[in-house]
Write a protein that holds these residues in place. Structure first.
Motif, mmCIF file in Angstrom:
data_model
loop_
_atom_site.group_PDB
_atom_site.id
_atom_site.type_symbol
_atom_site.label_atom_id
_atom_site.label_comp_id
_atom_site.label_asym_id
_atom_site.label_seq_id
_atom_site.Cartn_x
_atom_site.Cartn_y
_atom_site.Cartn_z
ATOM 1 N N ILE A 121 9.933 -32.273 54.285
ATOM 2 C CA ILE A 121 10.125 -31.723 52.940
ATOM 3 C C ILE A 121 10.302 -30.203 53.005
ATOM 4 N N LYS A 122 9.521 -29.558 53.879
ATOM 5 C CA LYS A 122 9.600 -28.109 54.001
ATOM 6 C C LYS A 122 10.845 -27.660 54.767
ATOM 7 N N ASP A 123 11.114 -28.287 55.920
ATOM 8 C CA ASP A 123 12.185 -27.809 56.802
ATOM 9 C C ASP A 123 13.568 -28.272 56.365
ATOM 10 N N LYS A 124 13.685 -29.504 55.875
ATOM 11 C CA LYS A 124 15.001 -30.070 55.582
ATOM 12 C C LYS A 124 15.361 -30.053 54.095
ATOM 13 N N LEU A 125 14.343 -30.132 53.230
ATOM 14 C CA LEU A 125 14.620 -30.247 51.792
ATOM 15 C C LEU A 125 14.217 -29.016 51.002
ATOM 16 N N SER A 126 13.439 -28.112 51.610
ATOM 17 C CA SER A 126 12.992 -26.868 50.958
ATOM 18 C C SER A 126 12.303 -27.146 49.620
ATOM 19 N N LEU A 127 11.426 -28.158 49.615
ATOM 20 C CA LEU A 127 10.700 -28.507 48.392
ATOM 21 C C LEU A 127 9.242 -28.061 48.453
ATOM 22 N N ASP A 128 8.934 -27.165 49.385
ATOM 23 C CA ASP A 128 7.555 -26.682 49.505
ATOM 24 C C ASP A 128 7.258 -25.555 48.522
ATOM 25 N N LYS A 129 8.274 -25.110 47.773
ATOM 26 C CA LYS A 129 8.093 -24.070 46.764
ATOM 27 C C LYS A 129 8.860 -24.477 45.504
ATOM 28 N N PRO A 130 8.542 -23.877 44.348
ATOM 29 C CA PRO A 130 9.237 -24.258 43.107
ATOM 30 C C PRO A 130 10.749 -24.154 43.250
#
Length: 374
Positions: A121-130
């Motif tokens: 989610i963090k590395d591939k989708l960049s959903l770790d932040k709003p």
């Protein structure tokens, strides 16, 4: 500590013999009078609200008629520019905030799986932040990205509520892969036609390149490598993944029943009869042996049965996920489905029929014994 009320009020005083003495008495008691006006029939002036008590006491002494007008009404919202700005921000901020995905949670069977999904989610989708909802990938793209990175998954459920998203990865069932393991040296050949995407091999020499079309029976990885003028038999081992299209048909009743979880609750039961338990028992309270024969305290998951008629709008949201999971269960582990195309759907009186084309990515390699002449 007492808080003084300094909001302004207007006093209207009828002209009489005691009016001037009334005002002088107010001055003597320290009441601040502003904007004093002598009109034809009355005298007007302003003061602060905390001194009203003094006015009421003094008017009885001088027997004058007094009218009190509150210039600033007691209300939550005052009529001024700051109130307007505050109300505007109160409306605009929630609207702007609702356009973002603020919170992404992962509910996994194990902590290790949860950490692995969070990394994707963090590395591939960049959903770790709003992130603005318009820039968030579709559910299909999110699911495929996670499943391509973690091939032990059979499905990824995505639940959205307002500005939050919950991702629930589902592990593929464990299968026994020992049946093809032998001490003999093998090549790896294709079990079906497809386009090679990538290799995961531990030994052997590749005979094809990625993005190459291969056909059933083609050698994918040779178990014989050439060192100088010599050929050495090392055996090929590993997996070779390829994309191929799989067409499937479905026919299901137009009206279906499905069971869904409703709520979890604690129950206190007396063991008087042998009624069948309604719902799945999740947790029990350990009671003394003599008491447990008569009483049972447990936490249960309740279920409800719902009958629903399938509509055309539910093909993608309801039927496709079911077919997706059914197809995956019939294929080898680590297989993923990259794309689904609906070819045809028809609604009869009591049936829904159709054809769906799946783009499957699967390990198509199988062992093929090395001939002694190789």
């Amino acid at each position: 500590m007492k808080k003084f009320d300094n909001r302004p009020v207007e006093i209207r005083l009828s002209r009489s013999n005691g009016a001037h003495a009334f005002i002088q008495n107010l001055h003597s008691k320290g009441v601040k009078i502003k904007n004093l006006k002598h009109l034809e029939n009355e005298i007007r002036f302003e003061m602060i609200r905390k001194d009203i008590k003094i006015v009421r006491e003094v008017r009885k002494k001088y027997r004058v008629k007094v009218k009190i007008q509150y210039l600033q009404v007691s209300r939550i919202f005052q009529k001024n520019s700051w109130t307007a700005i505050g109300l505007l921000l109160l409306i605009i901020i929630p609207i702007i905030a609702s356009q973002f995905v603020w919170d992404v949670n992962v509910e996994a069977e194990t902590p290790e799986l949860r950490v692995a999904v969070e990394k994707v989610i963090k590395d591939k989708l960049s959903l770790d932040k709003p992130k603005m909802k318009g820039r968030v990938k579709s559910d299909f793209e999110i699911r495929q990205t996670i499943m391509e990175e973690l091939r032990d998954l059979s499905w990824v459920h995505i639940l959205k509520t307002g500005s939050s998203m919950t991702i629930v990865p589902q592990l593929a069932p464990i299968t026994d892969n020992k049946k093809n393991t032998t001490d003999a040296k093998n090549h790896l050949i294709a079990t079906k036609s497809g386009v090679i995407t990538h290799f995961e091999i531990s030994s052997g020499e590749r005979r094809v390149l990625p993005n190459t079309t291969v056909y059933k029976g083609d050698t994918l990885v040779s178990g014989v490598i050439t060192v100088g003028d010599k050929s050495v038999v090392v055996g090929a081992s590993g997996e070779v993944y390829a994309d191929y299209w799989l067409e499937t048909e479905f026919s299901i009743p137009k009206q279906i029943q499905f069971v869904s979880a409703s709520s979890k609750e604690w129950t206190f039961d007396f063991k008087i009869n042998n009624e069948k338990e309604q719902g799945k028992s999740l947790q029990r309270v350990d009671l003394p042996e003599w008491l447990s024969r008569f009483v049972e305290i447990k936490k249960t998951q309740k279920y409800i049965t719902v009958t629903e008629e399938i509509s055309e709008e539910q093909i993608e949201s309801f039927i496709l996920p079911l077919l997706h999971e059914k197809i995956l269960k019939s294929l080898p582990p680590k297989t993923i489905i990259k794309k689904e195309n609906i070819l045809h759907v028809s609604f009869d009186d009591d049936k829904v029929k159709g054809k769906v084309l799946f783009l499957v990515n699967e390990n198509i390699a199988k062992n093929y014994p090395i001939d002694q002449g190789d």
